[in-house]
Design an enzyme around this catalytic site. Sequence first.
Site, PDB file in Angstrom:
ATOM      1  N   LYS A 103       0.686  -1.309  -0.096  1.00 20.70           N
ATOM      2  CA  LYS A 103       0.042  -0.101  -0.008  1.00 20.70           C
ATOM      3  C   LYS A 103       0.925   1.224  -0.024  1.00 20.70           C
ATOM      4  O   LYS A 103       2.037   1.352   0.291  1.00 20.70           O
ATOM      5  CB  LYS A 103      -0.930  -0.052   1.211  1.00 20.70           C
ATOM      6  CG  LYS A 103      -1.852  -1.208   1.211  1.00 20.70           C
ATOM      7  CD  LYS A 103      -2.958  -1.235   2.444  1.00 20.70           C
ATOM      8  CE  LYS A 103      -3.871  -2.266   2.633  1.00 20.70           C
ATOM      9  NZ  LYS A 103      -4.700  -2.021   3.585  1.00 20.70           N
ATOM     10  N   TYR A 147     -12.474  -2.349  -2.482  1.00 25.98           N
ATOM     11  CA  TYR A 147     -12.724  -2.691  -1.150  1.00 25.98           C
ATOM     12  C   TYR A 147     -14.290  -2.174  -1.084  1.00 25.98           C
ATOM     13  O   TYR A 147     -15.171  -1.822  -0.089  1.00 25.98           O
ATOM     14  CB  TYR A 147     -12.280  -1.455  -0.506  1.00 25.98           C
ATOM     15  CG  TYR A 147     -10.754  -1.715   0.134  1.00 25.98           C
ATOM     16  CD1 TYR A 147     -10.618  -2.865   0.648  1.00 25.98           C
ATOM     17  CD2 TYR A 147     -10.031  -0.569  -0.029  1.00 25.98           C
ATOM     18  CE1 TYR A 147      -9.181  -3.377   1.130  1.00 25.98           C
ATOM     19  CE2 TYR A 147      -8.650  -1.209   0.240  1.00 25.98           C
ATOM     20  CZ  TYR A 147      -8.360  -2.378   1.151  1.00 25.98           C
ATOM     21  OH  TYR A 147      -7.158  -2.575   1.326  1.00 25.98           O
ATOM     22  N   PHE A 172     -15.386   4.444   7.828  1.00 27.83           N
ATOM     23  CA  PHE A 172     -13.957   4.722   7.311  1.00 27.83           C
ATOM     24  C   PHE A 172     -13.728   4.663   5.840  1.00 27.83           C
ATOM     25  O   PHE A 172     -12.578   4.671   5.411  1.00 27.83           O
ATOM     26  CB  PHE A 172     -13.028   3.856   8.263  1.00 27.83           C
ATOM     27  CG  PHE A 172     -13.146   2.191   7.874  1.00 27.83           C
ATOM     28  CD1 PHE A 172     -12.605   1.699   6.928  1.00 27.83           C
ATOM     29  CD2 PHE A 172     -13.802   1.696   9.064  1.00 27.83           C
ATOM     30  CE1 PHE A 172     -12.641   0.590   6.753  1.00 27.83           C
ATOM     31  CE2 PHE A 172     -13.918   0.352   8.703  1.00 27.83           C
ATOM     32  CZ  PHE A 172     -13.568  -0.350   7.815  1.00 27.83           C
ATOM     33  N   ARG A 213      -1.268 -14.452   4.477  1.00 26.77           N
ATOM     34  CA  ARG A 213      -2.264 -13.800   5.684  1.00 26.77           C
ATOM     35  C   ARG A 213      -1.387 -13.994   6.779  1.00 26.77           C
ATOM     36  O   ARG A 213      -1.341 -12.752   7.707  1.00 26.77           O
ATOM     37  CB  ARG A 213      -3.577 -14.130   5.398  1.00 26.77           C
ATOM     38  CG  ARG A 213      -4.512 -13.776   4.284  1.00 26.77           C
ATOM     39  CD  ARG A 213      -4.908 -12.692   4.567  1.00 26.77           C
ATOM     40  NE  ARG A 213      -5.861 -12.159   5.745  1.00 26.77           N
ATOM     41  CZ  ARG A 213      -6.376 -10.896   5.776  1.00 26.77           C
ATOM     42  NH1 ARG A 213      -6.586 -10.118   4.560  1.00 26.77           N
ATOM     43  NH2 ARG A 213      -7.645 -10.754   6.568  1.00 26.77           N
ATOM     44  N   THR A 251      -5.656  -7.573  10.582  1.00 25.74           N
ATOM     45  CA  THR A 251      -6.048  -6.187  10.047  1.00 25.74           C
ATOM     46  C   THR A 251      -5.750  -5.000  10.954  1.00 25.74           C
ATOM     47  O   THR A 251      -5.247  -4.090  10.476  1.00 25.74           O
ATOM     48  CB  THR A 251      -7.585  -5.934   9.795  1.00 25.74           C
ATOM     49  OG1 THR A 251      -7.913  -7.344   9.034  1.00 25.74           O
ATOM     50  CG2 THR A 251      -7.952  -5.077   8.917  1.00 25.74           C
ATOM     51  N   ARG A 284       2.417  -6.170   9.625  1.00 30.47           N
ATOM     52  CA  ARG A 284       1.331  -5.185  10.013  1.00 30.47           C
ATOM     53  C   ARG A 284       1.768  -4.903  11.369  1.00 30.47           C
ATOM     54  O   ARG A 284       1.490  -3.679  11.798  1.00 30.47           O
ATOM     55  CB  ARG A 284      -0.266  -5.608   9.892  1.00 30.47           C
ATOM     56  CG  ARG A 284      -0.723  -5.633   8.224  1.00 30.47           C
ATOM     57  CD  ARG A 284      -2.101  -6.420   8.030  1.00 30.47           C
ATOM     58  NE  ARG A 284      -2.448  -5.940   6.840  1.00 30.47           N
ATOM     59  CZ  ARG A 284      -3.787  -6.408   6.611  1.00 30.47           C
ATOM     60  NH1 ARG A 284      -4.399  -7.176   7.416  1.00 30.47           N
ATOM     61  NH2 ARG A 284      -4.288  -6.075   5.373  1.00 30.47           N
ATOM     62  N   ASN A 338      -1.958  -0.325   7.276  1.00 29.74           N
ATOM     63  CA  ASN A 338      -1.336  -1.513   7.765  1.00 29.74           C
ATOM     64  C   ASN A 338      -0.470  -2.002   6.340  1.00 29.74           C
ATOM     65  O   ASN A 338      -0.116  -3.283   6.407  1.00 29.74           O
ATOM     66  CB  ASN A 338      -2.374  -2.424   8.165  1.00 29.74           C
ATOM     67  CG  ASN A 338      -3.603  -2.567   7.072  1.00 29.74           C
ATOM     68  OD1 ASN A 338      -3.412  -2.297   6.015  1.00 29.74           O
ATOM     69  ND2 ASN A 338      -4.700  -3.388   7.615  1.00 29.74           N
ATOM     70  N   HIS A 374      -1.875  -5.653   1.565  1.00 28.05           N
ATOM     71  CA  HIS A 374      -3.092  -6.050   1.461  1.00 28.05           C
ATOM     72  C   HIS A 374      -2.727  -7.354   0.867  1.00 28.05           C
ATOM     73  O   HIS A 374      -1.930  -7.803   0.124  1.00 28.05           O
ATOM     74  CB  HIS A 374      -3.817  -5.247   0.140  1.00 28.05           C
ATOM     75  CG  HIS A 374      -4.997  -6.227  -0.252  1.00 28.05           C
ATOM     76  ND1 HIS A 374      -6.292  -6.157   0.457  1.00 28.05           N
ATOM     77  CD2 HIS A 374      -4.856  -7.141  -1.276  1.00 28.05           C
ATOM     78  CE1 HIS A 374      -7.049  -7.265  -0.180  1.00 28.05           C
ATOM     79  NE2 HIS A 374      -6.213  -7.782  -1.237  1.00 28.05           N
ATOM     80  N   GLU A 403      -9.772  -9.923  -6.984  1.00 27.41           N
ATOM     81  CA  GLU A 403      -8.848  -8.942  -6.895  1.00 27.41           C
ATOM     82  C   GLU A 403      -8.114  -9.280  -8.149  1.00 27.41           C
ATOM     83  O   GLU A 403      -7.549  -8.280  -8.519  1.00 27.41           O
ATOM     84  CB  GLU A 403      -8.324  -9.097  -5.717  1.00 27.41           C
ATOM     85  CG  GLU A 403      -9.441  -8.778  -4.494  1.00 27.41           C
ATOM     86  CD  GLU A 403      -8.859  -9.043  -3.075  1.00 27.41           C
ATOM     87  OE1 GLU A 403      -7.807  -9.469  -2.876  1.00 27.41           O
ATOM     88  OE2 GLU A 403      -9.406  -8.836  -2.327  1.00 27.41           O
TER      89      GLU A 403
HETATM   90  P1  IDP Z   1      -7.791  -7.063   5.455  1.00 25.84           P
HETATM   91  O1  IDP Z   1      -7.118  -5.961   4.714  1.00 25.84           O
HETATM   92  O2  IDP Z   1      -7.309  -7.622   6.839  1.00 25.84           O
HETATM   93  O3  IDP Z   1      -8.450  -8.184   4.674  1.00 25.84           O
HETATM   94  P2  IDP Z   1     -10.677  -5.930   5.619  1.00 25.84           P
HETATM   95  O4  IDP Z   1     -11.636  -5.871   6.356  1.00 25.84           O
HETATM   96  O5  IDP Z   1     -10.778  -6.298   4.198  1.00 25.84           O
HETATM   97  O6  IDP Z   1      -9.203  -6.246   6.341  1.00 25.84           O
HETATM   98  O7  IDP Z   1     -10.266  -4.290   5.214  1.00 25.84           O
HETATM   99  C1  IDP Z   1      -9.695  -3.766   4.533  1.00 25.84           C
HETATM  100  C2  IDP Z   1      -8.681  -2.549   4.799  1.00 25.84           C
HETATM  101  O8  IDP Z   1      -9.702  -1.472   5.498  1.00 25.84           O
HETATM  102  C3  IDP Z   1      -7.828  -2.871   5.851  1.00 25.84           C
HETATM  103  O9  IDP Z   1      -6.627  -3.493   5.627  1.00 25.84           O
HETATM  104  C4  IDP Z   1      -7.451  -1.690   6.767  1.00 25.84           C
HETATM  105  O10 IDP Z   1      -6.400  -0.711   5.841  1.00 25.84           O
HETATM  106  C5  IDP Z   1      -9.098  -1.011   6.757  1.00 25.84           C
HETATM  107  N1  IDP Z   1      -9.725  -1.227   7.824  1.00 25.84           N
HETATM  108  C6  IDP Z   1     -10.653  -2.393   7.934  1.00 25.84           C
HETATM  109  N2  IDP Z   1     -11.217  -2.120   9.145  1.00 25.84           N
HETATM  110  C7  IDP Z   1     -11.041  -1.180   9.602  1.00 25.84           C
HETATM  111  C8  IDP Z   1     -11.302  -0.366  10.702  1.00 25.84           C
HETATM  112  O11 IDP Z   1     -12.072  -1.055  11.541  1.00 25.84           O
HETATM  113  N3  IDP Z   1     -10.868   0.973  10.893  1.00 25.84           N
HETATM  114  C9  IDP Z   1     -10.074   1.431  10.180  1.00 25.84           C
HETATM  115  N4  IDP Z   1      -9.684   0.711   9.094  1.00 25.84           N
HETATM  116  C10 IDP Z   1     -10.059  -0.333   8.540  1.00 25.84           C
HETATM  117 MG    MG Z   2      -9.879  -7.969   3.219  1.00 27.49          MG
END
Ligand code: IDP
Ligand code: MG
Length: 170
Positions: A14, A54, A62, A94, A100, A111, A125, A128, A139
């Site tokens: 990212k 997304y 957010f 992962r 996350t 992360r 983080n 991805h 994706e």
């Molecule tokens: P992942 O990246 O671990 O698969 P996802 O739920 O798909 O998690 O969320 C995508 C991205 O959105 C995350 O990597 C993070 O950058 C952001 N994100 C996810 N949940 C939150 C949250 O609760 N607060 C703020 N940002 C979030």
């Molecule tokens: Mg995800």
Amino acid sequence: MSTDKNEATLVIIKPDGIKKSLTGNIISRLSETKLQIIAAKMTTISRERAEEHYSHLTEKPFFEELVKYMMGAYHTRRVMAMVYYGPNAISKIRTICGATNPEEAEPTTIRGSYGRITTRGVFENVIHASESAKDAEKEIKLWFGPDEIAEVKLYPSKETTVKTKVHIWA
Ligand code: IDP
Ligand code: MG
């Protein structure tokens, strides 16, 4: 005989990962998996692609900040997209990425080591990674065309002739 299934998974370094000069470090960490990289490119993300990538999060508070973060509003517009391939690729990658929420991620994960939560409320983080085979297919098709993937034929494709304007060196 191993029953592990070969899988493909999409990885994106990212904009914060690029800005923090973590590209080499992240690729080194991911090489511990012994998976193959079958596609890789530096690119920028349009709003359309960020929103589509997304699309499962559109209702989240957010979401807009997440889209801006991914489009490079706070770091750089460049991201690095890669496809990793091999046995259990999705869970192997992962696991090294970590949870996350960077505050909850194991400190030794990517992360956990490099992520942060911003005052704007986004988890920055740095990486991805696809969550499931279904997500990976969606994706990978969003980020790469069939001709950009080396050696492995991941999904059905077809040939077509396109007439399109491209840049060539002047
Ligand atoms: P992942 O990246 O671990 O698969 P996802 O739920 O798909 O998690 O969320 C995508 C991205 O959105 C995350 O990597 C993070 O950058 C952001 N994100 C996810 N949940 C939150 C949250 O609760 N607060 C703020 N940002 C979030
Ligand atoms: Mg995800």
